[in-house]
Scaffold this motif. Sequence first.
Motif, PDB file in Angstrom:
ATOM      1  N   LEU A  36       1.041  -0.847  -0.004  1.00 36.32           N
ATOM      2  CA  LEU A  36       0.138   0.338   0.030  1.00 36.32           C
ATOM      3  C   LEU A  36       0.757   1.497  -0.086  1.00 36.32           C
ATOM      4  O   LEU A  36       0.571   2.406  -0.594  1.00 36.32           O
ATOM      5  CB  LEU A  36      -1.089   0.214   1.072  1.00 36.32           C
ATOM      6  CG  LEU A  36      -2.052   1.029   1.301  1.00 36.32           C
ATOM      7  CD1 LEU A  36      -3.357   1.377   0.178  1.00 36.32           C
ATOM      8  CD2 LEU A  36      -2.575   0.803   2.573  1.00 36.32           C
ATOM      9  N   THR A  43       1.078   5.901  -7.161  1.00 33.85           N
ATOM     10  CA  THR A  43       0.300   6.552  -7.970  1.00 33.85           C
ATOM     11  C   THR A  43       0.303   7.820  -7.757  1.00 33.85           C
ATOM     12  O   THR A  43      -0.310   8.964  -8.547  1.00 33.85           O
ATOM     13  CB  THR A  43      -0.914   6.167  -7.306  1.00 33.85           C
ATOM     14  OG1 THR A  43      -1.474   4.391  -6.978  1.00 33.85           O
ATOM     15  CG2 THR A  43      -2.321   6.833  -7.815  1.00 33.85           C
ATOM     16  N   ASP A  55      -7.037   8.150  -9.209  1.00 35.67           N
ATOM     17  CA  ASP A  55      -7.746   7.137  -8.478  1.00 35.67           C
ATOM     18  C   ASP A  55      -6.733   6.519  -7.453  1.00 35.67           C
ATOM     19  O   ASP A  55      -5.603   4.860  -8.102  1.00 35.67           O
ATOM     20  CB  ASP A  55      -8.185   6.127  -9.227  1.00 35.67           C
ATOM     21  CG  ASP A  55      -8.579   5.772  -8.746  1.00 35.67           C
ATOM     22  OD1 ASP A  55      -9.658   5.599  -7.924  1.00 35.67           O
ATOM     23  OD2 ASP A  55      -9.283   5.207  -9.510  1.00 35.67           O
ATOM     24  N   MET A  56      -6.583   6.632  -5.598  1.00 36.95           N
ATOM     25  CA  MET A  56      -6.405   5.827  -5.163  1.00 36.95           C
ATOM     26  C   MET A  56      -6.466   4.426  -5.341  1.00 36.95           C
ATOM     27  O   MET A  56      -5.719   3.268  -3.691  1.00 36.95           O
ATOM     28  CB  MET A  56      -6.335   6.562  -3.746  1.00 36.95           C
ATOM     29  CG  MET A  56      -5.579   7.493  -3.659  1.00 36.95           C
ATOM     30  SD  MET A  56      -4.076   7.424  -3.313  1.00 36.95           S
ATOM     31  CE  MET A  56      -3.021   8.882  -3.433  1.00 36.95           C
ATOM     32  N   THR A  57      -8.143   4.397  -5.135  1.00 39.55           N
ATOM     33  CA  THR A  57      -8.286   2.306  -5.809  1.00 39.55           C
ATOM     34  C   THR A  57      -7.749   1.283  -6.056  1.00 39.55           C
ATOM     35  O   THR A  57      -6.838   0.488  -6.034  1.00 39.55           O
ATOM     36  CB  THR A  57      -9.631   2.358  -5.920  1.00 39.55           C
ATOM     37  OG1 THR A  57      -9.392   2.826  -6.690  1.00 39.55           O
ATOM     38  CG2 THR A  57     -10.229   3.282  -5.242  1.00 39.55           C
ATOM     39  N   ASN A  58      -6.472   2.442  -7.074  1.00 39.08           N
ATOM     40  CA  ASN A  58      -5.447   1.635  -8.087  1.00 39.08           C
ATOM     41  C   ASN A  58      -4.528   1.274  -7.083  1.00 39.08           C
ATOM     42  O   ASN A  58      -3.682  -0.425  -7.605  1.00 39.08           O
ATOM     43  CB  ASN A  58      -4.759   2.659  -8.669  1.00 39.08           C
ATOM     44  CG  ASN A  58      -6.308   2.690 -10.332  1.00 39.08           C
ATOM     45  OD1 ASN A  58      -6.803   2.085 -10.618  1.00 39.08           O
ATOM     46  ND2 ASN A  58      -5.989   4.054 -11.305  1.00 39.08           N
ATOM     47  N   TYR A  60      -4.725   0.678  -4.130  1.00 41.38           N
ATOM     48  CA  TYR A  60      -4.947  -1.006  -3.637  1.00 41.38           C
ATOM     49  C   TYR A  60      -5.268  -2.777  -4.213  1.00 41.38           C
ATOM     50  O   TYR A  60      -4.715  -3.331  -4.361  1.00 41.38           O
ATOM     51  CB  TYR A  60      -6.976  -1.267  -3.436  1.00 41.38           C
ATOM     52  CG  TYR A  60      -6.507   0.069  -1.303  1.00 41.38           C
ATOM     53  CD1 TYR A  60      -6.086  -1.251  -0.793  1.00 41.38           C
ATOM     54  CD2 TYR A  60      -7.106   1.706  -1.414  1.00 41.38           C
ATOM     55  CE1 TYR A  60      -6.525   0.160   0.810  1.00 41.38           C
ATOM     56  CE2 TYR A  60      -6.757   1.558  -0.237  1.00 41.38           C
ATOM     57  CZ  TYR A  60      -6.477   1.419   1.006  1.00 41.38           C
ATOM     58  OH  TYR A  60      -6.441   1.423   2.114  1.00 41.38           O
ATOM     59  N   LYS A  61      -5.769  -2.058  -5.459  1.00 46.11           N
ATOM     60  CA  LYS A  61      -6.721  -3.812  -6.887  1.00 46.11           C
ATOM     61  C   LYS A  61      -5.022  -4.082  -6.704  1.00 46.11           C
ATOM     62  O   LYS A  61      -5.174  -4.934  -7.516  1.00 46.11           O
ATOM     63  CB  LYS A  61      -7.476  -2.565  -7.804  1.00 46.11           C
ATOM     64  CG  LYS A  61      -8.084  -2.281  -6.806  1.00 46.11           C
ATOM     65  CD  LYS A  61      -9.328  -1.808  -8.316  1.00 46.11           C
ATOM     66  CE  LYS A  61     -10.304  -0.921  -7.735  1.00 46.11           C
ATOM     67  NZ  LYS A  61     -11.389  -0.611  -8.170  1.00 46.11           N
TER      68      LYS A  61
END
Length: 93
Positions: A36, A43, A55-58, A60-61
């Motif tokens: 993370l 990111t 996009d911070m979800t990248n 995680y994903k």
Amino acid sequence: MAAHPRRSKLSIAFTSAIRVLFTTLLFTAGGMGAGLFFGIVGTIVYGIIKGGNIDMTNAYKHVAIPVAITLGTAGLITALVLEVRGRGRRTSR
């Protein structure tokens, strides 16, 4: 000197399983944290270079979860190998 009482096979298997699971949990948690951190840094750097919304979800994903799975699997396999090798050495004495 008094002889040490022998542990049951169930007790030995239970403690070995707990050690393996705890090691796996530690490696997975460490992998998630490190993944993370580096995912967020990557990111941010990518957003600065491309100059758009990030996009911070990248993080995680695409970084944290795969790193956690990889390190957790490595920790599980390593802990199992070490438990089996250690058990073989303890019984051969």
